[in-house]
Design an enzyme around this catalytic site. Sequence first.
Site: not given
Ligand code: PLP
Length: 374
Positions: A155, A241, A322
């Site tokens: 990410n 649910t 961060c």
């Molecule tokens: N995994 C990655 C690579 C992400 O970028 C994120 C979100 O920031 C997540 C997991 C977490 O996802 P969620 O916000 O649906 O819990």
Amino acid sequence: MSKQVSIDLIYLDNAATTRPFDSVIKAVGDNMAANFGNASSLHRMGINAEKVIKDAKTVLLDKLGLEGGILFTSGATEASNTALFGVPKAYRHNGGGIVTTTFEHPSVARPLDALADSGYNVVRVSPKGIADYEQRIIDAVNEKTLMVSIMWVNNETGFMIDTARVYKAVKRENPHTIVHVDAVQGFCKLPSKQLRADIISLSAHKIHGPKGIGALYFAKNIRFEPLIRGGGQQKDLRSGTEPVDLIAGFAEAVRSYPDCTQKYAALNDRLTAALGTLDDVVINSFGNAKNILNFSVRGVRSEIMLHSLEEREIYVSSGSACSKGKTSGVLAEFGVSDKDADCAIRVSMSPFTEESDIDALAEGISDGIKRFRR
Ligand code: PLP
């Protein structure tokens, strides 16, 4: 993708979250208004709700191009927690090996910390100075490896792992090893044929769906213990649910996400070229998904640049995720110095991103350098 109501800002922080498609907002609203039955109810309202869930599962499985089951969760964080705690329990493992990367999202890294504390041998493979990273992951697998947990697309940098290659090689090495992939940042953005795993975490809000809904895909032969127990919904694998409206919105997002492969490549090239004309701007992404570009504007701290762009209604992220003032350390894993990490910007695109947005961003950065560089 249906036409969106226009808004007057340039949103380039789509790896954090996305603007819901208008079609998603409509699907959620329509379901809240007319399809509010409880999927466990035996009357027609319940059956209608159940059908929405069943159809949504088909949409997700079709997009993944895989057969198996879908468990709806509150997001990818819950999906990954379910996978990482639930799989070892179902197979009655109390210790053993888990292979992962050094740049996982906290929703995977933190559960793995807990497993390490309780006796699992968690091996975290670093990408530092390694040309063939996938091979290093594969090499870490042995007869004691219970699970491999890797992300498809990072990410922060957009760094991509060929999960199909890792999956095949891991199964050759140890057919009992279960492969989990956090596919949050690649799903709908990259071709699904590059994704292969026994168990996969997904999130709707990264693909213009609603927040608070995600899913865990699991192959037919995979077992896991539930994280949440209660009324026995979803075959007792996740009680509570089912949020039918959010599930309908998730499916609509998957249906609506257009193929942007070419578009992202062209926009990435355009931004890279524009940044190349600026002094002392270095790219921190490599071997990456094209919708994410991480770069450092040396001499201007991320926060300063971020707010200067915000004054122009351009929204990006600081390049180094961060949390409570501490950086994640992911950029350092990719060889970025602390000084450059301090000046890193992450741009993440969406199907709405236009060439003019990229040009406005490049101009904003150039002006920010003139104002703030020291
Ligand atoms: N995994 C990655 C690579 C992400 O970028 C994120 C979100 O920031 C997540 C997991 C977490 O996802 P969620 O916000 O649906 O819990």
